[in-house]
Motif scaffolding. Sequence first.
Motif, PDB file in Angstrom:
ATOM      1  N   ALA A 206      37.116  43.462  30.324  1.00 50.57           N
ATOM      2  CA  ALA A 206      36.303  44.674  30.416  1.00 50.57           C
ATOM      3  C   ALA A 206      35.356  44.495  31.587  1.00 50.57           C
ATOM      4  O   ALA A 206      34.304  43.850  31.469  1.00 50.57           O
ATOM      5  CB  ALA A 206      35.535  44.900  29.112  1.00 50.57           C
ATOM      6  N   ASN A 207      35.794  45.013  32.735  1.00 44.87           N
ATOM      7  CA  ASN A 207      35.023  44.928  33.980  1.00 44.87           C
ATOM      8  C   ASN A 207      34.715  43.490  34.399  1.00 44.87           C
ATOM      9  O   ASN A 207      33.718  43.223  35.059  1.00 44.87           O
ATOM     10  CB  ASN A 207      33.713  45.717  33.864  1.00 44.87           C
ATOM     11  N   ARG A 208      35.584  42.552  34.000  1.00 45.81           N
ATOM     12  CA  ARG A 208      35.479  41.155  34.410  1.00 45.81           C
ATOM     13  C   ARG A 208      36.860  40.654  34.806  1.00 45.81           C
ATOM     14  O   ARG A 208      37.774  40.649  33.999  1.00 45.81           O
ATOM     15  CB  ARG A 208      34.905  40.280  33.273  1.00 45.81           C
ATOM     16  N   HIS A 209      36.974  40.238  36.090  1.00 47.72           N
ATOM     17  CA  HIS A 209      38.264  39.828  36.629  1.00 47.72           C
ATOM     18  C   HIS A 209      38.673  38.439  36.120  1.00 47.72           C
ATOM     19  O   HIS A 209      37.846  37.669  35.650  1.00 47.72           O
ATOM     20  CB  HIS A 209      38.221  39.801  38.164  1.00 47.72           C
ATOM     21  N   LEU A 210      39.956  38.181  36.281  1.00 47.21           N
ATOM     22  CA  LEU A 210      40.486  36.843  36.013  1.00 47.21           C
ATOM     23  C   LEU A 210      41.122  36.333  37.294  1.00 47.21           C
ATOM     24  O   LEU A 210      41.947  37.014  37.901  1.00 47.21           O
ATOM     25  CB  LEU A 210      41.538  36.877  34.891  1.00 47.21           C
ATOM     26  N   TRP A 211      40.699  35.150  37.730  1.00 46.24           N
ATOM     27  CA  TRP A 211      41.264  34.544  38.935  1.00 46.24           C
ATOM     28  C   TRP A 211      42.155  33.368  38.546  1.00 46.24           C
ATOM     29  O   TRP A 211      41.797  32.547  37.705  1.00 46.24           O
ATOM     30  CB  TRP A 211      40.161  34.061  39.872  1.00 46.24           C
ATOM     31  N   ILE A 212      43.299  33.310  39.186  1.00 42.13           N
ATOM     32  CA  ILE A 212      44.271  32.245  38.916  1.00 42.13           C
ATOM     33  C   ILE A 212      44.529  31.484  40.212  1.00 42.13           C
ATOM     34  O   ILE A 212      44.906  32.078  41.227  1.00 42.13           O
ATOM     35  CB  ILE A 212      45.591  32.809  38.371  1.00 42.13           C
ATOM     36  N   ILE A 213      44.308  30.177  40.182  1.00 41.06           N
ATOM     37  CA  ILE A 213      44.609  29.313  41.327  1.00 41.06           C
ATOM     38  C   ILE A 213      45.769  28.411  40.913  1.00 41.06           C
ATOM     39  O   ILE A 213      45.646  27.600  39.999  1.00 41.06           O
ATOM     40  CB  ILE A 213      43.385  28.462  41.727  1.00 41.06           C
ATOM     41  N   GLU A 214      46.897  28.579  41.577  1.00 37.41           N
ATOM     42  CA  GLU A 214      48.088  27.813  41.223  1.00 37.41           C
ATOM     43  C   GLU A 214      47.945  26.368  41.680  1.00 37.41           C
ATOM     44  O   GLU A 214      47.341  26.078  42.716  1.00 37.41           O
ATOM     45  CB  GLU A 214      49.329  28.446  41.845  1.00 37.41           C
ATOM     46  N   SER A 215      48.485  25.470  40.886  1.00 38.58           N
ATOM     47  CA  SER A 215      48.413  24.041  41.197  1.00 38.58           C
ATOM     48  C   SER A 215      49.132  23.747  42.513  1.00 38.58           C
ATOM     49  O   SER A 215      50.256  24.193  42.741  1.00 38.58           O
ATOM     50  CB  SER A 215      49.052  23.233  40.058  1.00 38.58           C
ATOM     51  N   SER A 217      48.273  24.804  45.413  1.00 34.05           N
ATOM     52  CA  SER A 217      48.185  25.911  46.350  1.00 34.05           C
ATOM     53  C   SER A 217      46.747  26.424  46.395  1.00 34.05           C
ATOM     54  O   SER A 217      46.017  26.366  45.411  1.00 34.05           O
ATOM     55  CB  SER A 217      49.134  27.035  45.926  1.00 34.05           C
ATOM     56  N   ASN A 218      46.350  26.905  47.562  1.00 37.61           N
ATOM     57  CA  ASN A 218      45.026  27.488  47.715  1.00 37.61           C
ATOM     58  C   ASN A 218      45.029  28.995  47.476  1.00 37.61           C
ATOM     59  O   ASN A 218      44.015  29.656  47.644  1.00 37.61           O
ATOM     60  CB  ASN A 218      44.476  27.210  49.115  1.00 37.61           C
ATOM     61  N   GLU A 219      46.180  29.513  47.102  1.00 34.46           N
ATOM     62  CA  GLU A 219      46.297  30.950  46.883  1.00 34.46           C
ATOM     63  C   GLU A 219      45.587  31.346  45.583  1.00 34.46           C
ATOM     64  O   GLU A 219      45.754  30.712  44.547  1.00 34.46           O
ATOM     65  CB  GLU A 219      47.766  31.346  46.808  1.00 34.46           C
ATOM     66  N   VAL A 220      44.807  32.408  45.661  1.00 37.26           N
ATOM     67  CA  VAL A 220      44.076  32.909  44.500  1.00 37.26           C
ATOM     68  C   VAL A 220      44.656  34.254  44.100  1.00 37.26           C
ATOM     69  O   VAL A 220      44.722  35.182  44.906  1.00 37.26           O
ATOM     70  CB  VAL A 220      42.571  33.060  44.805  1.00 37.26           C
ATOM     71  N   LYS A 221      45.076  34.331  42.867  1.00 30.56           N
ATOM     72  CA  LYS A 221      45.570  35.592  42.330  1.00 30.56           C
ATOM     73  C   LYS A 221      44.493  36.224  41.463  1.00 30.56           C
ATOM     74  O   LYS A 221      43.808  35.543  40.717  1.00 30.56           O
ATOM     75  CB  LYS A 221      46.843  35.361  41.503  1.00 30.56           C
ATOM     76  N   GLU A 222      44.387  37.509  41.579  1.00 28.59           N
ATOM     77  CA  GLU A 222      43.348  38.225  40.845  1.00 28.59           C
ATOM     78  C   GLU A 222      43.972  39.243  39.901  1.00 28.59           C
ATOM     79  O   GLU A 222      44.798  40.057  40.305  1.00 28.59           O
ATOM     80  CB  GLU A 222      42.412  38.944  41.826  1.00 28.59           C
ATOM     81  N   LEU A 223      43.583  39.163  38.647  1.00 24.36           N
ATOM     82  CA  LEU A 223      43.997  40.158  37.656  1.00 24.36           C
ATOM     83  C   LEU A 223      42.814  41.096  37.421  1.00 24.36           C
ATOM     84  O   LEU A 223      41.748  40.668  37.014  1.00 24.36           O
ATOM     85  CB  LEU A 223      44.418  39.490  36.343  1.00 24.36           C
ATOM     86  N   LYS A 224      43.034  42.358  37.704  1.00 28.11           N
ATOM     87  CA  LYS A 224      41.951  43.324  37.594  1.00 28.11           C
ATOM     88  C   LYS A 224      41.791  43.798  36.156  1.00 28.11           C
ATOM     89  O   LYS A 224      42.758  43.991  35.442  1.00 28.11           O
ATOM     90  CB  LYS A 224      42.221  44.517  38.516  1.00 28.11           C
ATOM     91  N   PRO A 225      40.537  43.996  35.737  1.00 30.75           N
ATOM     92  CA  PRO A 225      40.279  44.406  34.357  1.00 30.75           C
ATOM     93  C   PRO A 225      40.185  45.919  34.218  1.00 30.75           C
ATOM     94  O   PRO A 225      40.308  46.669  35.196  1.00 30.75           O
ATOM     95  CB  PRO A 225      38.916  43.775  34.088  1.00 30.75           C
ATOM     96  N   ASN A 226      39.939  46.345  33.006  1.00 32.81           N
ATOM     97  CA  ASN A 226      39.558  47.722  32.768  1.00 32.81           C
ATOM     98  C   ASN A 226      38.183  47.947  33.389  1.00 32.81           C
ATOM     99  O   ASN A 226      37.307  47.105  33.272  1.00 32.81           O
ATOM    100  CB  ASN A 226      39.519  47.990  31.253  1.00 32.81           C
ATOM    101  N   LYS A 227      37.975  49.073  34.045  1.00 31.78           N
ATOM    102  CA  LYS A 227      36.700  49.328  34.732  1.00 31.78           C
ATOM    103  C   LYS A 227      35.534  49.513  33.762  1.00 31.78           C
ATOM    104  O   LYS A 227      34.388  49.301  34.125  1.00 31.78           O
ATOM    105  CB  LYS A 227      36.826  50.569  35.613  1.00 31.78           C
TER     106      LYS A 227
END
Length: 239
Positions: A206-215, A217-227
Amino acid sequence: IKIDFTILPPWYRTVWAYTIYVLLLIALIYLIIKLNLKRLREQNIKLENIITERTKEINYQKLLIEHKNREITDSINYAKGIQDSILPSINEIKKVWKDLFIFFKPKDIVSGDFYWFKQINSEEFLIACADCTGHGVPGGFMSMICSDKLNDATRESTNPDKILYLANNSIKETLRQQSERKRKDGMEICLIKVNVKTKEVIYAGANRHLWIIESGSNEVKELKPNKASIASFTEFNYS
């Protein structure tokens, strides 16, 4: 007949008279100066007494404020101990998730920020990071309410989206936001459900993102929340 005579000046025009005039003038000036000095001394004494009384009053008010501030600070510190008691211990979480660290540094003594943990079974657990509206004492109250409502929601479901749905309705009911649209208090939260056996993670936000950093790798994936945030004037439908 020749008569010699001298006309004497009147007494107030004699040398002695002028001497007396000068002496009287000096005495008058001296008297005026003395009277002014006395008046100034009396005014200074009066002002000193007033300043002394005001200083005593200010010192008393200062001591009173310090005492009240000490009482308030002690009360807030006691409230912090109560708030800390709802936070899960790191050792408790590390029993099911060893590679863990928690950085928790609230701005005030008590805070609207909190983290939450619930072990479902030996393989699954729920963990969340939340930010309630308000700072200090108001935020501390909200964190207590929201943490309690998350615990209540897990008695009905362990799915993150359903937990947030139930918590949303429960908080709104507790704060009477459904009938009295005055308070906009609520929380923003990132909630995940982790299965340590299958490595599966389920996320609801709920208006708080989740960031995923793969082992590896420096790539950051972002899962967007409900606004929308939890509670306040938001409306959620769950199916």
